[in-house]
Design a protein around this motif. Structure first.
Motif, PDB file in Angstrom:
ATOM      1  N   ASP A 224     -46.042   7.321 -27.179  1.00 21.51           N
ATOM      2  CA  ASP A 224     -44.909   7.956 -27.687  1.00 21.51           C
ATOM      3  C   ASP A 224     -44.684   7.183 -28.773  1.00 21.51           C
ATOM      4  O   ASP A 224     -44.194   7.776 -29.994  1.00 21.51           O
ATOM      5  N   ILE A 225     -44.655   5.835 -28.690  1.00 21.63           N
ATOM      6  CA  ILE A 225     -43.981   4.878 -30.039  1.00 21.63           C
ATOM      7  C   ILE A 225     -45.031   4.886 -30.966  1.00 21.63           C
ATOM      8  O   ILE A 225     -44.821   5.035 -32.221  1.00 21.63           O
ATOM      9  N   LYS A 226     -46.475   5.025 -30.539  1.00 14.63           N
ATOM     10  CA  LYS A 226     -47.474   5.041 -31.721  1.00 14.63           C
ATOM     11  C   LYS A 226     -47.248   6.210 -32.435  1.00 14.63           C
ATOM     12  O   LYS A 226     -47.553   6.027 -33.831  1.00 14.63           O
ATOM     13  N   SER A 227     -46.848   7.304 -31.985  1.00 14.00           N
ATOM     14  CA  SER A 227     -46.975   8.497 -32.722  1.00 14.00           C
ATOM     15  C   SER A 227     -45.774   8.431 -33.726  1.00 14.00           C
ATOM     16  O   SER A 227     -45.729   9.141 -34.707  1.00 14.00           O
ATOM     17  N   LYS A 228     -44.937   7.539 -33.351  1.00 15.27           N
ATOM     18  CA  LYS A 228     -43.584   7.499 -34.009  1.00 15.27           C
ATOM     19  C   LYS A 228     -43.666   6.451 -35.390  1.00 15.27           C
ATOM     20  O   LYS A 228     -42.950   6.435 -36.419  1.00 15.27           O
ATOM     21  N   ASN A 229     -44.745   5.775 -35.372  1.00 15.72           N
ATOM     22  CA  ASN A 229     -45.442   4.734 -36.097  1.00 15.72           C
ATOM     23  C   ASN A 229     -44.424   3.995 -37.071  1.00 15.72           C
ATOM     24  O   ASN A 229     -44.190   3.862 -38.339  1.00 15.72           O
ATOM     25  N   PRO A 230     -43.658   3.031 -36.197  1.00 12.82           N
ATOM     26  CA  PRO A 230     -42.692   2.152 -36.798  1.00 12.82           C
ATOM     27  C   PRO A 230     -43.194   0.952 -37.322  1.00 12.82           C
ATOM     28  O   PRO A 230     -44.318   0.704 -37.205  1.00 12.82           O
ATOM     29  N   ASP A 231     -42.530   0.216 -38.332  1.00 11.28           N
ATOM     30  CA  ASP A 231     -43.162  -0.782 -38.987  1.00 11.28           C
ATOM     31  C   ASP A 231     -43.146  -1.964 -37.955  1.00 11.28           C
ATOM     32  O   ASP A 231     -44.316  -2.760 -38.150  1.00 11.28           O
ATOM     33  N   ALA A 232     -42.287  -2.216 -37.050  1.00  6.60           N
ATOM     34  CA  ALA A 232     -42.022  -3.354 -36.340  1.00  6.60           C
ATOM     35  C   ALA A 232     -42.162  -2.666 -34.560  1.00  6.60           C
ATOM     36  O   ALA A 232     -41.385  -1.658 -34.360  1.00  6.60           O
ATOM     37  N   PHE A 233     -43.006  -3.344 -33.860  1.00  5.19           N
ATOM     38  CA  PHE A 233     -42.833  -2.933 -32.383  1.00  5.19           C
ATOM     39  C   PHE A 233     -42.572  -4.183 -31.496  1.00  5.19           C
ATOM     40  O   PHE A 233     -43.114  -5.350 -31.801  1.00  5.19           O
ATOM     41  N   ILE A 234     -41.382  -4.012 -30.995  1.00  8.09           N
ATOM     42  CA  ILE A 234     -40.657  -5.568 -30.330  1.00  8.09           C
ATOM     43  C   ILE A 234     -40.528  -5.034 -28.891  1.00  8.09           C
ATOM     44  O   ILE A 234     -39.906  -4.311 -28.390  1.00  8.09           O
ATOM     45  N   ALA A 235     -41.423  -5.912 -27.853  1.00  4.75           N
ATOM     46  CA  ALA A 235     -41.308  -5.675 -26.522  1.00  4.75           C
ATOM     47  C   ALA A 235     -40.337  -6.830 -25.808  1.00  4.75           C
ATOM     48  O   ALA A 235     -40.895  -8.160 -26.230  1.00  4.75           O
ATOM     49  N   LEU A 236     -39.327  -6.621 -25.421  1.00  3.32           N
ATOM     50  CA  LEU A 236     -38.480  -7.736 -24.771  1.00  3.32           C
ATOM     51  C   LEU A 236     -38.986  -8.075 -23.206  1.00  3.32           C
ATOM     52  O   LEU A 236     -38.216  -7.340 -22.417  1.00  3.32           O
ATOM     53  N   PHE A 243     -48.408  -9.350 -20.976  1.00  2.58           N
ATOM     54  CA  PHE A 243     -49.831  -9.114 -20.994  1.00  2.58           C
ATOM     55  C   PHE A 243     -50.278  -7.571 -20.991  1.00  2.58           C
ATOM     56  O   PHE A 243     -51.298  -7.193 -21.801  1.00  2.58           O
ATOM     57  N   LEU A 244     -49.652  -6.914 -20.108  1.00  4.91           N
ATOM     58  CA  LEU A 244     -49.816  -5.435 -19.842  1.00  4.91           C
ATOM     59  C   LEU A 244     -49.889  -4.868 -21.132  1.00  4.91           C
ATOM     60  O   LEU A 244     -50.925  -4.205 -21.608  1.00  4.91           O
ATOM     61  N   ILE A 245     -48.693  -4.916 -21.967  1.00  9.53           N
ATOM     62  CA  ILE A 245     -48.294  -4.277 -23.294  1.00  9.53           C
ATOM     63  C   ILE A 245     -49.319  -4.723 -24.289  1.00  9.53           C
ATOM     64  O   ILE A 245     -49.621  -3.961 -24.999  1.00  9.53           O
ATOM     65  N   THR A 246     -49.827  -6.048 -24.394  1.00 11.09           N
ATOM     66  CA  THR A 246     -50.549  -6.286 -25.344  1.00 11.09           C
ATOM     67  C   THR A 246     -52.052  -5.897 -25.164  1.00 11.09           C
ATOM     68  O   THR A 246     -52.695  -5.071 -26.084  1.00 11.09           O
ATOM     69  N   GLY A 247     -52.518  -5.739 -23.760  1.00  6.45           N
ATOM     70  CA  GLY A 247     -53.943  -4.998 -23.574  1.00  6.45           C
ATOM     71  C   GLY A 247     -53.677  -3.546 -23.782  1.00  6.45           C
ATOM     72  O   GLY A 247     -54.899  -3.039 -24.342  1.00  6.45           O
ATOM     73  N   GLN A 248     -52.944  -3.002 -23.317  1.00  6.29           N
ATOM     74  CA  GLN A 248     -52.839  -1.508 -23.436  1.00  6.29           C
ATOM     75  C   GLN A 248     -52.199  -1.000 -25.026  1.00  6.29           C
ATOM     76  O   GLN A 248     -53.054   0.013 -25.410  1.00  6.29           O
TER      77      GLN A 248
END
Lengths: 398, 289
Positions: A224-236, A243-248
């Motif tokens: 979903d986030i990829k389709s919005k094409n933001p300049d920055a993605f921040i996972a708190l 690790f999961l977020i990076t891999g996926q």
């Protein structure tokens, strides 16, 4: 029969030791050891963080102090004796252990447990019994809002870290950002800080979603986030999810100009697991061995003692806390009221620079942003602390 | 269309992981009523063995699967002989087996978990293996997740076939339905019990080995998997291989769609809502007979 002879030898050894002891003792004549108590996770879900960031520092510090002849207490040298308990990552055990350490064992000093939640639980006890606590892994305005005079937070507060990130983004001309955050006090606090910082810098928040810790799949959210094409993605995020977020993200080819994950990114295991994939990933970090000669010495000592590297964020804060304790005890002794006042009103030299507290907050260490570059977590913001220039936009996933 | 395909496929893959985790426990609890609450700990052992094999001996984790399976099978036979043999023999009823084995399981849980803490420390461990993504019908998936999915489906179907159509499968089911009756018709339960229990542990070990390719591992990783396994087994019906697989899929799909339409934070709520809904409608699980 080897068993009896062994035990006979052991007994002889003990007698010999007892006989020589009086002869040796006067040479080391000194006061009783300073007993320092703490409970920390050696087992359970918190232990992965606690055993990377915190307890190795406690033990290494006590060993180094004793090797130097002891802790200087108002000019007198006294040995350090650690009284440690495994809290099994259980809040009730944390509280009960500290109640016992301060209430009935009456240790001289305490060191804090791991994590924002456990520190939050122990703070009122520390105040009740009058023990200063220098916490390297507790962050959040909510904790400082308690106005507990015995609590000192060593990490940069969420708003400081997130301000630094927003400043970096503004300096690079980013316009949009998407955020996911873990459903824990940590994530909520960081997110509140980030939302305010982004607003102030006129960076538009195109998506914000929370997720539960230990989640097994985030691909739908990342898509979903990829389709919005933001300049920055921040996972708190917290460690397993980082690790999961990076891999996926890599798997779905989501490669924004800034890719940021929070706790765990600064852990050596992040680099070891991802190798070249980690290149360009940003996260919470304060230092690395290149920051100063002092951090280099600390890093080398840590690797020599534990055969593993410290993390590039809170490990150094944990060490700084022990340095502050040592300097304050040298001045004020183990009179805990005087010790608290000394910590509250002085400036200290530590491996992450000078530290001074105001209302329990470390107001000297600036918020920072770090980035993995060729196997080192380089500090890239603020400019005066940077150990290297930032890669922005982030290079493609390897 | 591609969007829907991706959402469904992601849900099925997650569901496959859940089904895989449940396989071993389904043999032990579903078929033998041994409530092995330390299931996740043996899964963790499998994960650590694979991690050691990959990082120290540089063995391909997939080639290492048979080693893990054999090691855990042998361990399972020993554990059965030491801990569960007496319980099964002396228990007057199936319910008593459940209750007593639960207590033994808790003991094993602490023993195995703490042994792992002593041996490897509390640090998170992990390695990268087959993390590249492939394009399937316009959507992208990590290869290691697809491997896990394929294995989960394959193993579930194999188990289903063995239980339904082979003599040994019938003997195993008979043993559960009526232990005394099974002995009377000449089924050697003294042999079959430890073997089935050992197979359960072998499946747990293999599941752990596969999961170590996808997730990070730590000595405390097992407990949440035990809970997942229990939900899946109860959802699908005790002892039903097909039920476990479809129960896992259902959970995975509900979570994925829920995550897309609501918030990932509601994941637990959705999973338990499904479980409660199924239990209200079919108290013995979806596929219980």
């Amino acid at each position: 029969m080897s068993v009896p002879s062994l035990s006979r030898r052991a007994i002889l050894g003990a007698i010999a030791a007892a006989a020589f002891a009086p002869a040796i003792a006067p040479a080391f004549a000194q006061d009783a050891p300073v007993r320092i108590g703490y409970a920390i996770a050696r087992t359970g879900p918190w232990s992965a963080g606690a055993q990377v960031t915190q307890e190795p520092n406690y033990i290494m510090w006590a060993e180094q102090v004793n090797a130097r002849g002891g802790l200087s207490v108002k000019g007198k040298k006294r040995m350090v004796e650690l009284v440690a308990v495994d809290d099994r990552s259980d809040m009730e055990t944390v509280v009960r252990s500290y109640e016992r350490l301060m209430g009935s064992d009456k240790v001289d000093l305490i060191l804090p447990p791991w994590g924002t939640g456990a520190n939050f639980a122990v703070m009122p006890l520390a105040q009740k019994h009058g023990y200063p606590m220098l916490s390297p892994t507790a962050t959040g305005r909510k904790l400082l809002g308690m106005k507990n005079p015995y609590f000192f937070a060593l990490l940069q507060q969420p708003d400081r870290m997130m301000d630094a990130l927003a400043e970096f983004l503004a300096a690079r001309g980013a316009k949009t950002a998407a955020v996911i955050y873990v459903d824990e006090l940590f994530g909520l606090e960081q997110f509140a800080g980030l939302e305010a910082s982004l607003k102030q810098k006129n960076i538009q928040l195109v998506e914000k979603k929370s997720y539960p810790i230990g989640v097994k799949d985030l691909q739908p959210v990342l898509n979903d986030i990829k389709s919005k094409n933001p300049d920055a993605f921040i996972a708190l995020s917290y460690p397993p999810d980082t690790f999961l977020i990076t891999g996926q993200s890599r798997a779905i080819g989501f490669n924004p100009k800034l890719f940021y994950t929070a706790v765990g990114t600064a852990f050596p295991v992040y680099r070891d697991k991802f190798g070249p994939v980690a290149e360009g990933v940003m996260g919470l970090g304060t230092w690395n061995p290149k920051s100063s000669a002092a951090t280099k010495a600390y890093f080398d000592a840590h690797v020599a003692r534990w055969k593993k590297e410290p993390d590039r964020w809170a490990s150094a804060h944990a060490w700084a806390g022990l340095q502050i304790l040592e300097q304050a005890v040298a001045k004020a002794g183990v009179d805990r009221k005087a010790l608290r006042d000394t910590i509250a009103n002085s400036e200290f030299d530590t491996i992450i620079g000078k530290i001074r507290f105001r209302n329990g907050e470390n107001i000297s260490t600036p918020g920072a942003v770090s980035q993995w570059q060729s196997g080192e977590f380089e500090v890239v913001w603020p400019p005066q602390n940077a150990t290297g220039p930032a890669y922005y936009p982030k290079p493609a996933w390897k | 269309m591609a969007f829907w395909f991706e959402l469904v496929a992601t849900g099925l893959i997650t569901g496959g992981i859940y089904a895989l985790v449940a396989l071993g426990l389904n043999l032990q609890y579903g078929l033998m009523r041994i409530m092995n609450i330390s299931h996740g700990e043996f899964l963790m052992l499998g994960a650590y063995l694979t991690w050691l094999g990959h990082t120290v001996l540089q063995v391909n984790p997939i080639l290492f699967l048979p080693v893990v399976a054999l090691a855990l099978f042998a361990l399972g036979v020993v554990v059965y002989w030491l801990c569960f043999r007496r319980i099964i023999r002396t228990a007057p009823a199936v319910e008593v087996i459940e209750a007593r084995s639960l207590l033994v399981g808790f003991g094993l849980l602490f023993l195995v978990q703490n042994a792992a803490y002593l041996a490897w420390g509390a640090d998170l461990r992990g390695y990268s293996f087959l993390t590249e993504a492939v394009d399937v019908g316009g959507a992208r998936f990590q290869v290691n997740r697809l491997v896990v999915f394929a294995f989960a489906v394959g193993a579930s179907l194999l188990l289903l076939a063995v239980l339904r159509w082979t003599l040994i499968g019938k003997a195993v089911r008979a043993m559960m339905q009526s232990p005394t009756g099974a002995q009377l018709v000449g089924i050697d339960t003294r042999f079959l019990h430890p073997v089935v229990f050992g197979l359960g542990l072998a499946m747990a070990g293999v599941a752990g080995a596969l999961l170590s390719m996808v997730y990070e591992i730590s000595p405390g990783m097992g407990e949440p998997y035990t809970v997942t396994a229990l939900i899946v087994i109860v959802l699908g019906g005790l002892g039903s291989a097909l039920g476990s697989l479809l129960g896992g899929f259902l959970l995975g799909l509900v979570e994925t769609f829920g995550m897309h339409y609501t918030s990932p934070s509601l994941k637990m709520l959705l999973s338990y809502a499904v479980l409660i809904g199924v239990l209200l409608a079919r108290p013995k699980g979806l596929f219980a007979r």
